[in-house]
Write a protein that holds these residues in place. Structure first.
Motif, PDB file in Angstrom:
ATOM      1  N   ARG A  19      48.153  50.363 -31.687  1.00 36.63           N
ATOM      2  CA  ARG A  19      49.137  50.596 -32.751  1.00 36.63           C
ATOM      3  C   ARG A  19      49.693  52.019 -32.687  1.00 36.63           C
ATOM      4  NH1 ARG A  19      48.827  47.647 -38.151  1.00 36.63           N
ATOM      5  NH2 ARG A  19      47.910  45.621 -37.669  1.00 36.63           N
ATOM      6  N   VAL A  23      53.503  53.374 -32.308  1.00 41.42           N
ATOM      7  CA  VAL A  23      54.140  54.356 -33.203  1.00 41.42           C
ATOM      8  C   VAL A  23      54.737  55.492 -32.380  1.00 41.42           C
ATOM      9  CG1 VAL A  23      53.759  56.065 -35.036  1.00 41.42           C
ATOM     10  CG2 VAL A  23      52.616  53.842 -35.167  1.00 41.42           C
ATOM     11  N   GLU A  24      53.987  55.965 -31.377  1.00 40.81           N
ATOM     12  CA  GLU A  24      54.490  57.046 -30.518  1.00 40.81           C
ATOM     13  C   GLU A  24      55.820  56.626 -29.877  1.00 40.81           C
ATOM     14  OE1 GLU A  24      51.610  58.403 -27.526  1.00 40.81           O
ATOM     15  OE2 GLU A  24      53.311  59.315 -26.471  1.00 40.81           O
ATOM     16  N   GLN A  26      57.885  54.372 -31.052  1.00 39.40           N
ATOM     17  CA  GLN A  26      58.897  54.291 -32.110  1.00 39.40           C
ATOM     18  C   GLN A  26      59.493  55.670 -32.370  1.00 39.40           C
ATOM     19  OE1 GLN A  26      56.218  52.243 -35.049  1.00 39.40           O
ATOM     20  NE2 GLN A  26      58.085  51.174 -35.681  1.00 39.40           N
ATOM     21  N   ALA A  50      58.374  53.358 -38.846  1.00 32.70           N
ATOM     22  CA  ALA A  50      57.302  54.132 -38.212  1.00 32.70           C
ATOM     23  C   ALA A  50      56.293  54.605 -39.261  1.00 32.70           C
ATOM     24  CB  ALA A  50      57.887  55.329 -37.460  1.00 32.70           C
ATOM     25  N   SER A  51      56.785  54.992 -40.426  1.00 34.14           N
ATOM     26  CA  SER A  51      55.906  55.411 -41.529  1.00 34.14           C
ATOM     27  C   SER A  51      54.983  54.274 -41.940  1.00 34.14           C
ATOM     28  CB  SER A  51      56.729  55.800 -42.763  1.00 34.14           C
ATOM     29  OG  SER A  51      57.163  57.122 -42.676  1.00 34.14           O
ATOM     30  N   ALA A  53      54.099  51.769 -40.154  1.00 26.84           N
ATOM     31  CA  ALA A  53      53.159  51.490 -39.070  1.00 26.84           C
ATOM     32  C   ALA A  53      51.997  52.484 -39.095  1.00 26.84           C
ATOM     33  CB  ALA A  53      53.891  51.542 -37.728  1.00 26.84           C
ATOM     34  N   LEU A  54      52.303  53.753 -39.356  1.00 24.05           N
ATOM     35  CA  LEU A  54      51.248  54.776 -39.460  1.00 24.05           C
ATOM     36  C   LEU A  54      50.314  54.463 -40.614  1.00 24.05           C
ATOM     37  CD1 LEU A  54      52.575  58.410 -38.967  1.00 24.05           C
ATOM     38  CD2 LEU A  54      50.739  57.255 -37.737  1.00 24.05           C
TER      39      LEU A  54
ATOM     40  N   VAL B  27      51.107  62.232 -33.058  1.00 25.91           N
ATOM     41  CA  VAL B  27      50.637  60.858 -32.895  1.00 25.91           C
ATOM     42  C   VAL B  27      49.844  60.731 -31.592  1.00 25.91           C
ATOM     43  CG1 VAL B  27      51.341  58.436 -32.632  1.00 25.91           C
ATOM     44  CG2 VAL B  27      52.513  59.898 -34.283  1.00 25.91           C
ATOM     45  N   SER B  51      52.332  61.382 -41.274  1.00 28.74           N
ATOM     46  CA  SER B  51      53.142  60.639 -42.251  1.00 28.74           C
ATOM     47  C   SER B  51      54.024  61.587 -43.059  1.00 28.74           C
ATOM     48  CB  SER B  51      52.239  59.902 -43.249  1.00 28.74           C
ATOM     49  OG  SER B  51      51.842  58.668 -42.742  1.00 28.74           O
TER      50      SER B  51
END
Lengths: 98, 98, 98, 98
Positions: A19, A23-24, A26, A50-51, A53-54, B27, B51
């Motif tokens: 995951r 994110v990286e 994205q 992205a937020s 997902a984090l 990230v 975030s």
């Protein structure tokens, strides 16, 4: 992660790493959009994704932490338990406020 | 970004790109922490920081959007303005809920 | 609200007041739950619901603000516009971080 | 709250009830502001403050829950513990997403 030692722990680590790599990617994609003059609203949509997902990663980590570290500390009881719960509470507070 | 055409717009783009590159590095660092079995709470702290950094980017983008796209649409008035405000509202809603 | 003067503005005010009264009732209900020793997780579920409802109110207010105050300021242009956009940006930042 | 049975638990309940009453008063104040045509940005500032206050209540409840219910479940272990952790995780997810 340190407290996830069995096969289950490895599965969580793999899931979290996958995951985070997504994110990286994205975030790299968002950088490219900004450099290529993409429309602000489209950029914002990707930033929100992205937020989220984090946040999903954080929730998996917290669940794993409660399942392992926190329950171990509970068995120890006393000051160890109180310290660990306080530590987890502060982590949740930082997450909720981020 | 498309609507930021002057020197000011370039400065915003540069600032946003720099911040996004830093988030990408954050990230990647978190991924490494997870792979190297870092303590869950330390990982969570870094996830919250990333975030917040992403949120900072979103707020700069929104400010720039209101300063340019939204004010242009306001001068046009009527349906164009109403559409652009609705679009911005929806972007803010996604952001607040992310 | 001040900038919503027509029939449309009154409709927004009525909608916002109704939602706020409902939130007030939700909060009163949560207080009662805590006093009557309800299960923590059930209390938390209601707190999350009240938070989301407050957020919904904030998004309606922001949309109305952009539709009226912000577009008026855009027509004025210059420093007035810049000030109003900055003010709105700061309000959005407070909301996103709350 | 149900699991907070000692003097300490009563202190938490009292603190939570006091904070919730204050939030109820804040929400009533916001309703009045809207009815009296206050400036949208001032209303939004108060909505953000009430949201943050509700979040504070949620964090106290979660901390208390982890200190009591969750640690009790940890001593029981097995399915009871797994269920309680899942329940807490879901409550945290709802909170983070609200």
């Amino acid at each position: 992660m340190r407290t996830a030692t069995g096969a289950d722990g490895e599965a969580v680590t793999r899931q979290v790493v996958n995951r985070l790599r997504r994110v990286e990617g994205q975030v790299r994609g968002i950088t490219r959009m900004v450099e290529e003059d993409a429309y602000c609203i489209d950029v914002l949509t990707q930033v929100s994704a992205a937020s989220r997902a984090l946040q999903g990663v954080a929730l998996i980590l917290l669940d794993d932490h409660m399942q392992h570290c926190l329950t171990e500390a509970s068995r120890a009881g006393g000051a160890i338990q109180a310290d660990k719960v306080r530590e987890a509470s502060q982590a949740i507070a930082r997450l909720v406020q981020s």
